[in-house]
Design a protein around this motif. Structure first.
Motif, PDB file in Angstrom:
ATOM      1  N   HIS B  80       4.238  15.415  -0.879  1.00 10.38           N
ATOM      2  CA  HIS B  80       3.414  14.424  -0.157  1.00 10.38           C
ATOM      3  C   HIS B  80       4.263  13.888   0.997  1.00 10.38           C
ATOM      4  CE1 HIS B  80       1.430  10.551   0.604  1.00 10.38           C
ATOM      5  NE2 HIS B  80       0.418  10.917  -0.165  1.00 10.38           N
ATOM      6  N   PRO B  81       4.244  14.555   2.153  1.00  4.06           N
ATOM      7  CA  PRO B  81       5.175  14.196   3.241  1.00  4.06           C
ATOM      8  C   PRO B  81       5.004  12.792   3.807  1.00  4.06           C
ATOM      9  CG  PRO B  81       4.237  16.392   3.567  1.00  4.06           C
ATOM     10  CD  PRO B  81       3.465  15.759   2.453  1.00  4.06           C
ATOM     11  N   ALA B  82       3.791  12.277   3.832  1.00  7.99           N
ATOM     12  CA  ALA B  82       3.586  10.945   4.423  1.00  7.99           C
ATOM     13  C   ALA B  82       3.980   9.852   3.444  1.00  7.99           C
ATOM     14  CB  ALA B  82       2.115  10.779   4.805  1.00  7.99           C
ATOM     15  N   ASP B  83       4.345   8.683   3.982  1.00  6.48           N
ATOM     16  CA  ASP B  83       4.623   7.523   3.129  1.00  6.48           C
ATOM     17  C   ASP B  83       3.391   7.156   2.312  1.00  6.48           C
ATOM     18  OD1 ASP B  83       7.171   7.225   4.142  1.00  6.48           O
ATOM     19  OD2 ASP B  83       6.644   5.584   5.511  1.00  6.48           O
ATOM     20  N   THR B  84       3.596   6.844   1.059  1.00  2.00           N
ATOM     21  CA  THR B  84       2.506   6.298   0.254  1.00  2.00           C
ATOM     22  C   THR B  84       2.415   4.802   0.530  1.00  2.00           C
ATOM     23  OG1 THR B  84       2.425   7.916  -1.513  1.00  2.00           O
ATOM     24  CG2 THR B  84       1.936   5.649  -2.124  1.00  2.00           C
ATOM     25  N   ILE B  85       1.231   4.362   0.849  1.00  2.00           N
ATOM     26  CA  ILE B  85       1.000   2.937   1.097  1.00  2.00           C
ATOM     27  C   ILE B  85       0.108   2.415  -0.016  1.00  2.00           C
ATOM     28  CG2 ILE B  85       0.014   1.240   2.691  1.00  2.00           C
ATOM     29  CD1 ILE B  85       0.713   3.152   4.970  1.00  2.00           C
ATOM     30  N   ILE B  86       0.564   1.367  -0.677  1.00  2.00           N
ATOM     31  CA  ILE B  86      -0.155   0.840  -1.826  1.00  2.00           C
ATOM     32  C   ILE B  86      -0.761  -0.502  -1.454  1.00  2.00           C
ATOM     33  CG2 ILE B  86       0.154  -0.059  -4.168  1.00  2.00           C
ATOM     34  CD1 ILE B  86       2.304   2.145  -4.535  1.00  2.00           C
ATOM     35  N   GLU B  87      -2.067  -0.617  -1.698  1.00  2.00           N
ATOM     36  CA  GLU B  87      -2.785  -1.854  -1.368  1.00  2.00           C
ATOM     37  C   GLU B  87      -3.062  -2.600  -2.652  1.00  2.00           C
ATOM     38  OE1 GLU B  87      -5.970  -2.956  -1.932  1.00  2.00           O
ATOM     39  OE2 GLU B  87      -5.840  -4.634  -0.524  1.00  2.00           O
ATOM     40  N   VAL B  88      -2.717  -3.866  -2.651  1.00  2.00           N
ATOM     41  CA  VAL B  88      -3.014  -4.667  -3.835  1.00  2.00           C
ATOM     42  C   VAL B  88      -3.374  -6.082  -3.392  1.00  2.00           C
ATOM     43  CG1 VAL B  88      -0.532  -5.056  -4.193  1.00  2.00           C
ATOM     44  CG2 VAL B  88      -2.122  -5.528  -6.038  1.00  2.00           C
ATOM     45  N   GLY B  89      -4.567  -6.489  -3.724  1.00  2.00           N
ATOM     46  CA  GLY B  89      -5.025  -7.845  -3.405  1.00  2.00           C
ATOM     47  C   GLY B  89      -4.885  -8.194  -1.939  1.00  2.00           C
ATOM     48  N   GLY B  90      -5.125  -7.224  -1.069  1.00  2.00           N
ATOM     49  CA  GLY B  90      -5.062  -7.501   0.357  1.00  2.00           C
ATOM     50  C   GLY B  90      -3.676  -7.345   0.949  1.00  2.00           C
ATOM     51  N   LYS B 126       4.529 -12.552  -0.311  1.00  2.00           N
ATOM     52  CA  LYS B 126       3.177 -11.992  -0.363  1.00  2.00           C
ATOM     53  C   LYS B 126       2.681 -11.759  -1.775  1.00  2.00           C
ATOM     54  CE  LYS B 126       2.695 -12.046   4.012  1.00  2.00           C
ATOM     55  NZ  LYS B 126       1.888 -13.147   4.552  1.00  2.00           N
ATOM     56  N   LEU B 127       3.600 -11.709  -2.746  1.00  2.00           N
ATOM     57  CA  LEU B 127       3.180 -11.584  -4.139  1.00  2.00           C
ATOM     58  C   LEU B 127       4.033 -12.544  -4.976  1.00  2.00           C
ATOM     59  CD1 LEU B 127       3.281  -8.309  -3.000  1.00  2.00           C
ATOM     60  CD2 LEU B 127       1.941  -8.115  -5.095  1.00  2.00           C
ATOM     61  N   LEU B 128       3.505 -12.876  -6.162  1.00  2.00           N
ATOM     62  CA  LEU B 128       4.188 -13.793  -7.071  1.00  2.00           C
ATOM     63  C   LEU B 128       4.670 -13.031  -8.296  1.00  2.00           C
ATOM     64  CD1 LEU B 128       4.849 -16.751  -7.975  1.00  2.00           C
ATOM     65  CD2 LEU B 128       2.560 -16.770  -9.042  1.00  2.00           C
TER      66      LEU B 128
END
Lengths: 343, 343, 343, 343
Positions: B80-90, B126-128
């Protein structure tokens, strides 16, 4: 408790201090061959301290008595709260500006050194490194060009104005190396070669002291102490990676060492990202990290043709890679409120 | 060689692939309980590869056959050559912006969590984070407030909008933890708890995977593989320090791990400077170093009153220290061309 | 300070103790799910100790109050000065005789297990080891035959009389594994899987606890404590090598651990020379060293055909090599005044 | 490929070999200052080897050409299959009998050395150790009595007949130390002080080479190579513990090193249990383990009054403890088919 005599204290003054220490019931340890005598009085219990400090400080020839509790004294920030700034050939190390030392692992030829020196200069490097005497794990590996290498380095200095940093392996090489170099480098393998450290303590040039691959930070400061106690306080500390059990990288960059050393000691602290990560492709991010962590500068391997290097080619930067690294390091330096060295 | 079946491939399709593998003289290994079946064919010699790939890819239900030579496959950048971007709660992790997760080691009280959450939010976090179940070396140490802690975290999320990261110790806690958390954290001690990893691989929430204190980086990616092979590809890697033989710091921050993991894998990489250096006074420089080295973000311990913390107080930042750290991290982020998360 | 309740103490008695602890101004920590309740009272200063011990010991349902200063209590020799001797299937571990556990890393087939079991028996081994569930770094590696393997092991026990030692990875496997095994093995990767340890603490079979590859010895004893505090005091400690930075061997055998653990704890201590050195040719000298250093026994990998083993073949002994090792170990056992197990 | 010249080969013969190497297209590396010249020819590809060996071996003054693939050559068992047995003062090291070297860490007084020497002799020790020059982490620690200590050691030798082992720190001390000692000891800190090793390679006394605390075993053999290539093949290897991350012991005894070194090299191998475990109470079990693992002997710290020792008192044995250790070691030696040295 450490009694520091004045520079040039008379032998009788030293003797008088020793006598007093003995009269008080302690065994004084005077390090042999120290120009500025330092007398350690060990085993003093807390209740005696005030009285003894007064007594010893009143003796003739005594400069000061220090109660520093760390096992290192002269290198401690408690002894010298301000940052030590070292000036060499017009460059200041440990001051507001980040200083980068670049050059080949080993000096291999006149052309190689000159080409590299110009590239280092062009990229913004402020000193030139290059090994003339190489400590190699194997006696069958290339051991350096010796005296010839020193002459090439001197020529490069003449052409570029960059002061020279080169490794010294043996006190016997001192006359030859001192004729050429501006800064002595003590390699990681020699960090605990105390006799070499003592001899360098009696010289008047800065010493770049690399951390041993399994040396604790307080042991590194004690090694610096061996140099300083002889009178040479111009010591530059250098993290170069500690032994790694993960073969992903050559060594483990102990980035924690940077803020720890900066807090514990007043001496300048450099990072050597080339050895500490060991692969060209990761040198630049680790260089950035070092400056971000608070290092006063970097020492980086640069080679015009790394694939043909006689040592450590896999971690050297080419001139254009060095330039790119410098651009990035400069941005990090600015982000932490430090500029490039004005040279 | 790894044969990856299509999501929802029919059992007969899987059986047919297995039969074919056996007919070709190999022992297929199918991992039990995997939703998206992956069949490993080990011991294939080079000369057979082209033929076998063709053969297996022509079978029904096969999505792809991969020849990745690393011991990790789905987590490899080759896969998976591209960066994985993970979305969580905006919030996006692994994208252009640096993400900082802040919060207490352990949730100790409602007030403590709420106060910390607001401080994290105010500082730009951004996260707790907050531990409800704590893996402690001693059974006599505070083990966390459990379910009650989860409720406090949820209330903090409601007030601040910050998604929650909390540790999961045991598959049996999944129903309870999944009800509250946005991201599962796997602690360093559990990096090789493969059963736990497999269960998390069957959930639909991101997993923050901390490196074991003596895990090689390829072992860490193999641990990620245990999660990914079950179908959950949203794994966030986290360097948190490796074992140290120098007691100057709690652990040794393996800063080299950051660029290595970013090159080897497409997964987001965070640094936990709190654990990796272990003393409040050095957390900020190490946080700066992590971002400078290329980390996608940080996870940092924040506590309104560290001296009274029930765990790890000596490494927590107070709210104002967190704010100062964020200011400095933001400057480093800009210097490496990354912004603060837009949240 | 640790308050140990009597087995079967009534909930009201526990509540009364907790109330008293709180009244005295301390926060009591009661570990959830413990059958024999243990209440830790932390932060007691020296001057309070005598009074508090008297007070707590006078409460109903309290078995004893311990003031042990080590972070481990029930596993400490201060708590239990005599050696713990564990009896399993007619074999005693931790007594005067050296006990050797032999068998394959993984159970691969009925024939393999039976052949190995007979070889172990013939060589003088007293228990049979064999993995049914294998924790492997890669999800694509052989993970064990599971239930089938357990049945093969049971058949081998029937034929040879050797009790079985097998690894347990997951509390969910307990019902199945407990039906077959005589001793639960906790692998190095799971030494800090505290939930697993707690569940094993509620069983009535001995637990062979392997040291984590970077676990300090006091952390290992704290892990044992997680088992013991639940009521199961039959824990066997096992050194299996710590992480190595020298690739000469697979791990570094921490031989120092043997006399240290024997002094600090009353629990039996074994050495696993197969994992700790990792190459067949060096297993026997390390086995000798372990017994010479004071180990109560060994756990050794034996395989009828190591070159075809599905895991760890490079460190297994063939039956004749096992016999030779046993001959040598027996001589060392005699030299330290210990005999072979009478079986 | 390594070309070894005959002892006393003429300079013109060496020049002729160098010319031939260059004519063949290789860069010859001749180590400076070597009495018996060795010319390394690196980068020879497999297909050229047979031809080149023939060519070089036919040149005048060449003793042999070796193709050993390990990075160490003269210390390899491939170069010298039989065990090297070193005779010093009537004692043989590396032969069938186990040899024990005992004595104080530092020589502190005439009485201390004489008393210890008699105790070592009485207990069955065969050589006397004692430090005259001490490499200490701190310049403020006791650095040894120097020349005076050497005289005390010589007197002890005269009284007991025990040959002397003492550490050499600096080539400049060679004239003085060589006048007294029978065996030069190179301490762990100096294992990579290649200049010192080279000088010792030009002496005619055995060298006891201690392993650096983070040296790989192949690096240790390369260090031995630096001595051997100069002509002195009487090198004794000594494992003395590697750096530890568990503070339970001072260092980690790398017991694996014993069988590995015995297989890789023909040189005698000793263990120093005093440094490797670091606490008196565990020295004896580790001494037993060393002999059981195949060590040719031990070097152990003995002090008449450890609590007053100026260095390393916490790891020294008292005379009666030494005697007890010797009794136990003798039984282990017999168990592995080796006797006590006949002296």
């Amino acid at each position: 408790m450490v009694i520091i005599m004045q520079q040039g204290a008379a032998p009788e003054q030293v003797e008088a201090v020793i006598d007093t220490v003995q009269t008080q019931g302690f065994t004084p340890f005077v390090n042999p061959g120290v120009e500025r005598k330092v007398i350690a009085v060990l085993g003093v219990v807390d209740s005696q301290k005030v009285t003894l400090v007064d007594k010893f400080e009143s003796l003739e020839g005594v400069e000061r008595v220090t109660l520093i509790s760390e096992p290192y004294k002269l290198s401690s920030r408690n002894y010298h709260p301000a940052d030590t700034i070292i000036e060499v050939g017009g460059v200041t190390i440990g001051g507001p500006d980040i200083v980068v030392i670049g050059g080949p692992c080993s000096v291999e030829s006149r052309e190689q050194v000159l080409e590299t020196a110009h590239a280092v200069k062009a990229g913004g490097g402020k000193l030139l490194r290059g090994g003339a005497f190489k400590p190699r794990s194997s006696p069958y590996s290339f051991q350096g060009l010796g005296n010839t290498a020193l002459e090439f380095l001197a020529e490069a200095r003449e052409q570029t104005g960059l002061p020279i940093v080169t490794e010294i392996l043996d006190p016997d090489d001192l006359p030859m190396v001192s004729e050429f170099t501006d800064v002595y480098q003590v390699g990681a393998r020699n960090m605990s070669n105390f006799r070499l450290l003592q001899r360098l303590g009696r010289t008047d040039k800065p010493v770049l002291l690399k951390r041993g691959p399994s040396a604790k930070l307080r042991e590194m400061l004690q090694a610096a102490e061996y140099i300083m106690v002889e009178g040479n306080h111009r010591v530059i500390l250098c993290e170069r990676g500690i032994i790694a059990w993960d073969d992903a990288t050559r060594n483990t960059t102990d980035i924690n060492a940077i803020p720890v050393l900066k807090q514990w000691s007043h001496l300048p602290v450099l990072l050597d990202p080339s050895h500490s990560v060991g692969y060209t492709r990761w040198v630049t991010p680790i260089a950035r990290a070092g400056v971000a962590a608070g290092a006063d500068g970097l020492i980086v391997e640069v080679h015009p043709n790394p694939s043909e290097a006689l040592s450590d080619g896999s971690q050297a930067l080419k001139p254009d890679q060095f330039k790119q690294m410098m651009d990035q390091v400069r941005r990090i330096a600015n982000a932490v409120g430090r500029g490039p060295n004005a040279g």
